[in-house]
Design a protein around this motif. Structure first.
Motif, PDB file in Angstrom:
ATOM      1  N   UNK A   1      -4.232   7.351   6.496  1.00 24.19           N
ATOM      2  CA  UNK A   1      -4.141   7.718   7.913  1.00 24.19           C
ATOM      3  C   UNK A   1      -2.711   7.516   8.426  1.00 24.19           C
ATOM      4  N   UNK A   2      -2.101   6.414   8.051  1.00 27.56           N
ATOM      5  CA  UNK A   2      -0.725   6.144   8.508  1.00 27.56           C
ATOM      6  C   UNK A   2       0.247   7.176   7.949  1.00 27.56           C
ATOM      7  N   UNK A   3       0.013   7.607   6.723  1.00 28.73           N
ATOM      8  CA  UNK A   3       0.927   8.587   6.131  1.00 28.73           C
ATOM      9  C   UNK A   3       0.847   9.913   6.886  1.00 28.73           C
TER      10      UNK A   3
ATOM     11  N   UNK B   1      -3.811   3.427   4.858  1.00 30.92           N
ATOM     12  CA  UNK B   1      -2.536   3.949   4.383  1.00 30.92           C
ATOM     13  C   UNK B   1      -2.489   5.462   4.454  1.00 30.92           C
TER      14      UNK B   1
ATOM     15  N   UNK C   1       0.868  -1.182   0.000  1.00 28.96           N
ATOM     16  CA  UNK C   1       0.000   0.000   0.000  1.00 28.96           C
ATOM     17  C   UNK C   1       0.898   1.223   0.000  1.00 28.96           C
ATOM     18  N   UNK C   2       0.681   2.102  -0.957  1.00 21.98           N
ATOM     19  CA  UNK C   2       1.519   3.297  -1.044  1.00 21.98           C
ATOM     20  C   UNK C   2       0.637   4.533  -1.119  1.00 21.98           C
ATOM     21  N   UNK C   3       1.167   5.636  -0.661  1.00 21.66           N
ATOM     22  CA  UNK C   3       0.411   6.884  -0.582  1.00 21.66           C
ATOM     23  C   UNK C   3       1.244   8.011  -1.180  1.00 21.66           C
TER      24      UNK C   3
ATOM     25  N   UNK D   1       3.611   0.783   2.801  1.00 26.49           N
ATOM     26  CA  UNK D   1       3.592  -0.354   3.722  1.00 26.49           C
ATOM     27  C   UNK D   1       3.634  -1.622   2.888  1.00 26.49           C
TER      28      UNK D   1
ATOM     29  N   UNK E   1       4.285   7.615   1.726  1.00 29.41           N
ATOM     30  CA  UNK E   1       4.261   6.509   2.680  1.00 29.41           C
ATOM     31  C   UNK E   1       4.106   5.210   1.917  1.00 29.41           C
TER      32      UNK E   1
ATOM     33  N   UNK F   1      -7.570  -0.812   3.283  1.00 27.95           N
ATOM     34  CA  UNK F   1      -6.102  -0.673   3.381  1.00 27.95           C
ATOM     35  C   UNK F   1      -5.662   0.659   2.795  1.00 27.95           C
TER      36      UNK F   1
END
Lengths: 163, 368
Positions: free
Chosen positions: A112-114, A110, A13-15, B6, B4, A106
């Motif tokens: 949110x995590x970024x 992703x 998963x990339x952002x 993962x 980002x 996902x």
């Protein structure tokens, strides 16, 4: 016996931030039975989902391919607290492929995590500085308290924190 | 440039003819971890689970490792994410729960590809079963109800103070206190009444009337409905929504308007664990432009489960839109009662009277 793999899965998963008002996340999965992708575009700073695309490159049946269109039901949902419940509720009827729904989630996670990464990047490098940084975070947002082992009673990060 | 990324990688191979070995790795900008699990093929049971950190964020993250073995004994089924987040995510680490979810699903796919039939029984005794409806016998643990504390002992002696946002177990599976305990605590702290706003749960009027009579305490039926635009406190819903899943806010508005009810946007700016909408740069004007606010009658600006900043932001948006405001604890346990509420100008007799007072504007959000 030789330790040959019987199954393997890779998920990425990339952002990326497309511009000051747009963020996009792509989730790709590849395993023995399935190869598929979902991408989600959301507005900044509102995090409203504005575009969804999906594709299935390979699968044993056509169940996921037939469900790609159902992902559009998540348009307009805001990425935020309670989002998983909303996405599952909206899509479970329209999309019979749980994997596509999971990949959409996902993508949202992703994003949110970024944004979380931006916050954590401000933590000081030294251990005591980190302790103070995260303790202050808990004090400011008590939702963090007891949300995981690091912020549970007994942890130095919550020592002295008044709720 | 990527902001980002993962990566999760899971591999499955035979450890023996009876056991599959499942190895997982998660690497992203913030965390690096790996897990090893063994799955007994005959009953799809996790017989061993271990974890290892490579990179983490806080000095206390290693504490999570002790919680990973709690997953041992689970039978691999479909959609184990929520179960694993509850079991090892909430107390241990959500990232380990995320990786183990991926590993379990991959193992399940592997078993399917090997033509191993699904296990006959799939039970997990570590979790409380979800349940519907109010407590079976509200009278069983309670004796005659005393009169409520005198008005003079309260902070707002001339107003009728209601907690408009309360959850009870088992009507809300996420709550931990039974309705009778919530009622007793609400009385003890001097509230004049409470509204039962369990998630997507319709309280039968007869059940609420019985509670009201049994405990000699004003209790009002309401709901917290999940819509495509978030949670809405609904007053005046006369019939259940009948399992419509996630209802669109516009459809709910139509339904509540037809029944003469009232809708309050619950915690509209509830943020994330490490950041809120303020950090994202969301302005009051931009937030106020959201379509949802044109479909609401009021905004909850004092909610016990969000940060002070998030409550303040909600208040600013409500002020910008000239929408009335309410307060409630959003309590899921008795310890969470007593922070915020809504004060009405006079006593409220029943649900219909409550809606009338809402529409007349005879209330304000208060800090207890």
């Amino acid at each position: 016996m030789p330790q040959l793999l019987v199954f393997s899965r890779s998920r990425r998963t990339s952002v990326e931030v497309l511009d000051s008002q747009t963020i996009r996340s792509v989730c790709r999965v590849q395993d023995n039975a399935l190869e598929a992708w979902v991408n989600v575009t959301a507005t900044l700073p509102d995090l409203e989902i504005t575009h969804i695309q999906g594709g299935v490159e390979r699968e044993a049946e056509t169940r996921c391919q037939d469900s790609v269109g159902g992902l559009q039901k998540a348009l307009g949902v805001r990425i935020g607290a309670g989002m998983t419940e909303i996405v599952e509720g909206l899509l479970s009827e329209a999309a019979t492929c749980q994997e596509l729904i999971f990949m959409l989630e996902e993508c949202c996670q992703g994003i949110i995590l970024s944004l979380t990464r931006d916050v954590l990047a401000k933590a000081p490098p030294d251990v005591e500085g980190k302790r103070a940084f995260f303790a202050k975070m808990v004090q400011k947002n008590t939702r963090l308290y007891n949300r995981c082992a690091a912020f549970a009673p007994g942890s130095s990060l919550v020592a002295g924190v008044s709720l | 440039m990527l902001k980002f990324a993962r990566n999760k990688l899971v591999t499955v191979y035979y450890g023996s003819p009876e056991v599959l070995m499942v190895q997982g790795v998660l690497e992203d900008d913030m965390y690096g971890l790996e897990m090893d699990a063994q799955v007994r093929i005959a009953d799809r049971r996790l017989i061993s689970v271990t974890g290892k950190w490579h990179r983490y964020t806080t000095p206390e993250c290693p504490r999570a490792l002790g919680f990973i073995p709690k997953a041992e004994g689970l039978v691999i089924t479909e959609n184990m994410g929520p179960q694993l987040q509850k079991l090892i995510g909430r107390e241990g680490c959500r990232h380990y729960a995320t990786l183990l979810t991926e590993m379990c699903d991959t193992a399940r796919a592997a078993l399917q590809s090997l033509n191993v039939p699904a296990a006959a029984s799939e039970t997990d005794s570590t979790l409380r079963p979800a349940a519907e409806g109010p407590a079976a016998n509200p009278k069983a643990t309670f004796q005659a109800a005393p009169d409520p504390p005198s008005a003079s002992s309260k902070k707002f002696p001339n107003e009728f103070v209601l907690d408009l946002h309360v959850h009870t177990f088992p009507a809300s599976p996420c709550a931990t206190s039974q309705v009778e305990d919530i009622i007793q605590q609400a009385r003890a702290i001097g509230l004049d009444g409470i509204c039962l706003t369990d998630h997507n749960h319709f309280w039968p009027p007869a059940a609420v009337a019985e509670l009201r009579q049994t405990y000699n305490f004003p209790i009002f039926a309401a709901n917290e409905i999940t819509t495509d635009q978030g949670h809405i406190l609904v007053f005046g819903l006369e019939r259940p929504l009948n399992g419509q899943g996630i209802i669109k806010l516009a459809d709910l508005r139509e339904r509540i308007t037809a029944s003469g009810g009232f809708m309050i946007g619950a915690h509209p700016f509830r943020g994330f664990l490490t950041f809120g909408v303020g950090e994202l740069g969301l302005t009051v004007e931009k937030a106020a432009a959201r379509d949802m606010f044109s479909m609401l009658d009021a905004v909850e600006v004092l909610n016990g489960k969000v940060t002070a900043a998030e409550n303040q932001f909600a208040a600013k948006v409500a002020r910008h839109l000239n929408l009335p405001t309410t307060g409630g604890s959003d309590a899921h346990a008795i310890s969470e009662l007593g922070c915020y509420a809504t004060a009405f100008k006079g006593p409220i007799a029943d649900e219909r009277h409550l809606v009338e007072n809402f529409k007349a504007g005879n209330y304000r959000a208060v800090v207890l």
